[in-house]
Design a protein around this motif. Structure first.
Motif: not given
Length: 128
Positions: A78-94
């Motif tokens: 999503g677009t809330n703070f925690e989901d934005e951070i989660a997405m960054q971790f996912l992108l880093l992992g990829n």
């Protein structure tokens, strides 16, 4: 403390995104579609889903940064703070790596009180 973290990340993003686009995305063209045009795409297409995402959240495309919002659709974040951070971790992992991603991850990993709970939740999210 959470409010300060959010303010810091928004500050970093605001101050660096134009420089990031200028120096790291200079060869990339901005998309030739508007949010309204995306809504006219075929119903199950990525373009249509992206148009619906913009409409739902009241967002507009940032030139040369449109792929960020596609990442939201692909990862389900999503677009809330925690989901934005989660997405960054996912992108880093990829394999994605840039200044915004690193600032978000370093800041959060350093100061997030429930980092192990957060990472555990993230791992469960991506398990297939």
């Amino acid at each position: 403390m959470k409010k300060i973290r959010v303010q810091f990340l928004l500050f970093v993003y605001d101050k660096t995104q134009k420089l990031y686009r200028k120096y790291f995305k200079k060869k990339k063209r901005q998309w030739q579609f508007t949010e309204k045009q995306l809504l006219e795409f075929q119903e199950d297409s990525l373009g249509r889903k992206l148009g619906e995402f913009y409409k739902k959240h009241g967002f507009t495309m940032i030139p040369k940064m449109e792929d960020h919002d596609v990442h939201h659709l692909i990862t389900g974040c999503g677009t809330n703070f925690e989901d934005e951070i989660a997405m960054q971790f996912l992108l880093l992992g990829n394999g994605k790596l840039n200044a915004h991603l690193l600032a978000a991850i370093v800041w959060e990993a350093s100061f997030y009180r429930n980092i192990t709970k957060f990472i555990s939740k993230l791992i469960k999210k991506v398990k297939i």
